[in-house]
Enzyme design. Sequence first.
Site, PDB file in Angstrom:
ATOM      1  N   THR A   1       0.839  -1.203   0.000  1.00  0.00           N
ATOM      2  CA  THR A   1       0.000   0.000   0.000  1.00  0.00           C
ATOM      3  C   THR A   1       0.875   1.256   0.000  1.00  0.00           C
ATOM      4  OG1 THR A   1      -1.711  -1.283   1.107  1.00  0.00           O
ATOM      5  CG2 THR A   1      -2.008   1.081   1.138  1.00  0.00           C
TER       6      THR A   1
ATOM      7  N   ASP B   1      -9.715  -8.827   2.393  1.00  0.00           N
ATOM      8  CA  ASP B   1     -10.131  -7.822   3.385  1.00  0.00           C
ATOM      9  C   ASP B   1     -11.578  -8.064   3.840  1.00  0.00           C
ATOM     10  OD1 ASP B   1      -7.740  -6.510   3.583  1.00  0.00           O
ATOM     11  OD2 ASP B   1      -8.387  -4.653   2.620  1.00  0.00           O
TER      12      ASP B   1
ATOM     13  N   SER C   1     -12.206  -1.408   4.090  1.00  0.00           N
ATOM     14  CA  SER C   1     -10.819  -0.946   4.092  1.00  0.00           C
ATOM     15  C   SER C   1     -10.546  -0.150   5.349  1.00  0.00           C
ATOM     16  CB  SER C   1     -10.596  -0.060   2.869  1.00  0.00           C
ATOM     17  OG  SER C   1      -9.302   0.495   2.878  1.00  0.00           O
ATOM     18  N   SER C   2      -9.262   0.062   5.623  1.00  0.00           N
ATOM     19  CA  SER C   2      -8.849   0.981   6.689  1.00  0.00           C
ATOM     20  C   SER C   2      -8.164   2.198   6.109  1.00  0.00           C
ATOM     21  CB  SER C   2      -7.870   0.285   7.632  1.00  0.00           C
ATOM     22  OG  SER C   2      -8.449  -0.887   8.135  1.00  0.00           O
TER      23      SER C   2
END
Length: 595
Positions: free
Chosen positions: A417, A457, A481-482
């Site tokens: 990421t 996820d 998502s975070s």
Amino acid sequence: MRYVMAALAAWAMSVAVAGAQQAADAVQPEAASPVAGTAAPADLRAALAAKQAGVPVRAQNWMVVAAHPLAVQAGADVLAAGGSAADAMVAVQAVLGLVEPQSSGLGGGGFLIWYDAQSGALTTLDGRETAPLRAGPRLFQNDDGTPMGFFDAVVGGLSVGTPGTPALMADAHRRWGTRPWAGLFDAAADLADAGFVVSPRLAALVARDADRLARHAATAAYFLPDGVPVAAGERLRNPAYADTLRRLARAGASAFYGGPVAADIVRAVREQSDNPGVLSATDLAIYEVIEREPVCVDYRAHAVCGMGPPSSGALSVGQILGMVSRFDLAALGPDAPEAWRLIGDASRLAFADRGRYMADSDYVPMPTRGLVDPVYLAGRSALLDRAGALEAVAPGAPAFDHALRLADDESLELPSTTHVSIVDARGNVLSMTSTIENAFGSRVMVRGFLLNNELTDFSFRTHREGVPIANRLEPGKRPRSSMAPTIVLKDGAPVLALGSPGGSRIIGYVAKTLIAWIDWGMDVQQAVALPHLVNRFGTYDLEAGTGAARLAGALQAMGYQTDLRDLNSGLHAIEIGAVLSGGADPRREGIALGD
Ligand code: DON
């Protein structure tokens, strides 16, 4: 600021020296080559020196901060030529997919928040990967209904969701681009043909992951030529990626979502011998970027705005800030265990709500407003009025007009990421977090790029004792998502853009950086470099090798278990004030560059 800050200076210096040197090694051969673009090597060296010294990079007109100097350079060239932040993002993302392939790329997805200088409007775009229409709720379960092992699910075709990144690039460019689309791919395509110098971080991650990378022939051929992991300093060419980029440049995102590229993606996903997936040509053909309502929370005269569902990012960061806003964190300062008790337990309370309520709101009714309602958060915050750590943490009951009966979920996230922050000369601000989920995603490589494993996820279980889990897998749904790309406004004007990788610890990294900048008056470089203390589920993660470790005893005395570990954020921030000030995380290879 005794413990944390004193140690910070020495530690940030040692890490930044190593990181900056690595980055310099990666850049300098290119800076001398014809594909390097126009950013002067002197500017790059100044950017590296600033990072090394632990001070922000300052500029008047525009700025870009991203995870690799070559990507930053590509963005800087677009901005220097008068391009918008959206134009620059396209160039940055195209290069990141080449030089930082473990983290993001065409085969992944992302979220973007945009502040428009002309209208003053904030827009959030959801380019999240999507579950294929044939993905059933039991995709990640063994025959007996038990959840699969995490990496059993990750590697291969099963975990691949419909990529969103090419559509997100195109959508942002359609809305806010000012330069011709095709030219934005030149730097990346030329670099892919000419070859880039493998950075120490990429080489280390390839070596660490060699067994998994070896499982797919195209991936092994690229990262492990002749069975040997590519080494730092080696030049790596990716002509297949150059070809894909030129197709995108010529025909737009449709060159990705249809035609031979799409056909190859589908084939690669479905023809995996050990872990075939279910992605189809239809899934690719119907993919859409979704504009969502931004989630904004007031914190000490700032509006902290970001990505709502299907991300839990802005809601969880907003909950933490909302809960600690009653307390005088400025007076406590970053060395006070009490400050970290408040932040840590607020985070645990936010994670309890996240686990229960947060998912793709197109599929699951979500109390989005209720979760950040000031009255609700004041009630949650009252739980912090005690001496030590909370013994137990449970989800709250936010106001909502649906009957809610949901079970708590579980889902894992691990070093990939990437975050990109850009301000252009017109004053537009872009904050984008982009991912392929795990390092090297599903490890399946097609036409020079890696496919994501974003479907992991989702919660692997669908129910708990008969009660459904909000983040269960459903066809067409987007996994929770975070990621928390953030823009902070003050009196309606943007003052800060930031975000980070780090799986679900992103929430803690971003919340901490905001508190460091707003409450503790740190500049952007100090705020991103400040050692991490992150608490999601009870155990306090303390960043190894930093001043954070010295708080372990005090936190244990309050009732926390502590765990000393590496915490791999990649915080990239720009402060927008009288000048622009950029901060690049010393834990990774990125830099800030501006003019
Ligand atoms: O969307 C998410 O929250 C995750 N897939 C992000 C993964 C990540 O940040 C990996 N970390 N370094």
